[in-house]
Write an enzyme that holds these catalytic residues in place. Sequence first.
Site, short mmCIF file in Angstrom:
data_model
loop_
_atom_site.label_atom_id
_atom_site.label_comp_id
_atom_site.label_asym_id
_atom_site.label_seq_id
_atom_site.Cartn_x
_atom_site.Cartn_y
_atom_site.Cartn_z
N HIS A 186 4.82 -15.42 34.38
CA HIS A 186 3.42 -16.18 35.17
C HIS A 186 3.84 -16.23 35.81
CE1 HIS A 186 0.84 -16.54 31.25
NE2 HIS A 186 -0.34 -16.90 32.15
N SER A 245 6.93 -17.67 31.09
CA SER A 245 6.54 -19.20 31.99
C SER A 245 7.93 -19.10 32.63
CB SER A 245 6.78 -20.40 31.08
OG SER A 245 7.05 -21.56 32.17
N GLU A 299 -3.56 -10.30 29.02
CA GLU A 299 -2.36 -10.99 29.34
C GLU A 299 -1.68 -10.89 27.77
OE1 GLU A 299 -1.95 -14.55 31.48
OE2 GLU A 299 -4.35 -14.85 31.61
N TYR A 348 -6.25 -13.47 26.01
CA TYR A 348 -4.41 -13.24 25.88
C TYR A 348 -4.60 -12.55 24.53
CZ TYR A 348 -2.78 -16.54 28.84
OH TYR A 348 -2.25 -17.19 29.90
N ASP A 350 0.22 -18.34 59.67
CA ASP A 350 0.41 -18.78 57.84
C ASP A 350 0.37 -18.47 56.86
OD1 ASP A 350 -2.01 -17.15 57.45
OD2 ASP A 350 -3.01 -17.98 57.86
N THR A 370 5.30 -21.97 56.89
CA THR A 370 4.86 -22.67 57.41
C THR A 370 3.27 -23.02 56.46
OG1 THR A 370 3.15 -20.43 58.12
CG2 THR A 370 4.51 -21.06 59.76
#
Length: 574
Positions: free
Chosen positions: A97, A148, A331, A372, A504, A509
């Site tokens: 993830h 995770s 997922e 999911y 950016d 930064t």
Amino acid sequence: MYNVPNLGFVWQNFDAIVAGIVRSIERAHSAVTDGRILVNSGQLLDTNINRSPTAYENNPRAERDRYGANTDTTMTLLKLVTTSGQPLGAVAWFPVHCTSMNNTNHLISGDNKGYASMRFEQDINGGTLVGKGPFVALFPNSNEGDVSPNTKGPRCVDTGLPCDAVTSTCNGNVEKCIAFGPGSDMFESTRIIGDRQYRFAKDLYDKASQEVSGPIEYVHQTINMENVTITLPDNTTGKTCKAAMGVSFAAGTTDGPGYFPFKQGDTTNRLWRKYKSRVKNATRELLSCQHPKPVLLPTGDLKWPYPWQPSILPTQILRIGHVLVASVPAELTTMSGRRLRDAVKSAYEMNSQQNISVVPIISGLSNTYSSYVTTFEEYQIQRYEGASTVYGPYTLDAYLQQYRLLASRLAAGTHNQLPSGPSEPNYLNKQISLVPGVLFDCSPGGKKFGDCITEPNGEYTIGSRVKVSFISGNPRNSVRDESTFLAVERFDSNTNKWTLVATDANWETRFLWQKVGFPLFSCHSIATIIWDIPDDTTPGVYRIRHFGDYKDWTMTVYTYYGSTKQFRVSAYHH
Ligand SMILES: *[C@@H]1O[C@H](CO)[C@@H](O)[C@H](O)[C@H]1NC(C)=O
Ligand SMILES: *[C@@H]1O[C@H](CO)[C@@H](O)[C@H](O)[C@H]1NC(C)=O
Ligand SMILES: *[C@@H]1O[C@H](CO)[C@@H](O)[C@H](O)[C@H]1NC(C)=O
Ligand SMILES: *[C@@H]1O[C@H](CO)[C@@H](O)[C@H](O)[C@H]1NC(C)=O
Ligand SMILES: *[C@@H]1O[C@H](CO)[C@@H](O)[C@H](O)[C@H]1NC(C)=O
């Protein structure tokens, strides 16, 4: 449903993404060249954990015993080079993830995958600015449903003790059970998990030797996922259901907890009884089809202003020689993905005229989004992923049946005769947007947009942090795509010119924007720019610039820019 927490659809965001995708395709198309593709794979450890291990444990033991871990650790990489061997790009699938940055982060971030992509591209492209070099490194996701990146795992934030394993709660409260790591804060965790994916992918890239050859083909068909009848291995049948989200969906995950009193692993009807009347009640038929899921939101029956979740899903397999990429609009959990890969591989190999061994890859979250997919066994446990398996306990079996069909037709060369399936509805003109636009910007008396109000010190050493701020306009006046809100520049005394060093897009930064005063009504805002001076910085004279756009009270948008004073960056402490 997915737009509810965001206060609706944001056209500016959508348009920026569409424009970026179209531009990428145009650039890729105009750069088409002859080349070669190589494939390589390996085991990347310490980079993911299972966030619903109690659901995984409910899979049959014999099946679990085939695998060494409760997450997939395989990274599969395609390497693209020109005929003469010049690098073109890399695609590296790995399931994890993008939740290294947690839900308190308000910075726009590519998370761990974005970090990996940036580092790999910088590595090959040398001195070019982030995102501007010719080499492209992609880090698509795979079967990351229950996976995770927060590898220290969940713990109770109040006591430091482990959470309850089944419900992911601390004293009954889901909000206090949060997963962390491997770094000391979310920035460091993002960098570490991203860095591991980049380094591993680079190694696979350098060592790739297996050439991919054969045709490029695809098969694509839409199906109504709310109405699939599946013949199971024991010859009984299963059916998918109208879409519905379970009670544990509201509990969130240990990567981003939901709300008390919801908890994961809830198969009781206690909370459902309490909350069911708020939006719409599930029918008896839906509850029995979705059993044991206590239905919180019967999304398949919620049609205003348009269906809350999709029913017509795109399914697809892309073939590149002996590599088969299954694009899945959801997922998939670890074990769901393993079953789908096995199904694609065996269906293809059984129906092919050739004696071929294919490499099946799952490209997750493709083409549309439908939450999911768990295995039937994981579904019984009703963790967050099971509660978010919207078409009921046989959702995965419906996918297996469909992708077996796609793979066998592709192998037999009969995929072009496959009907295209029901047409996918387009609800773009029904979108509701509740996020207010920019009213107008103002600058406080005597100041102009772009004025620097916090100047840098005269001197910094490498490794320290520069923090400056400017009077600014609302960044939503222009997303400045292909451009930047900030520039770090070094003075080149040979040319007497300023050289752009970082934008950016650089990791070192940060661009922070804040309204001054009461947020909703204030027109005065400040942009703060942070530059963490990296170790490989050339000592010298620097400045930081800010670019933006402001809207005046006549609704006209003007571009502005500003700069700090110059400052010195030195290598050594004095
Ligand atoms: C998010 O991460 C920060 C550290 O970077 C931590 O202080 C905070 O508790 C985390 N919050 C959640 C909800 O995970
Ligand atoms: C569901 O599928 C069956 C065939 O499998 C079909 O007869 C029926 O009309 C479909 N129902 C809907 C609502 O699409
Ligand atoms: C299922 O049915 C097929 C043919 O209809 C048969 O060949 C097979 O043995 C059956 N399988 C089981 C487990 O009964
Ligand atoms: C749901 O059912 C309850 C009774 O169980 C009823 O009081 C409530 O009004 C129903 N809600 C809706 C939205 O129909
Ligand atoms: C298929 O290919 C494999 C490996 O290339 C080989 O070992 C095997 O004998 C082949 N089988 C047939 C039926 O040709």
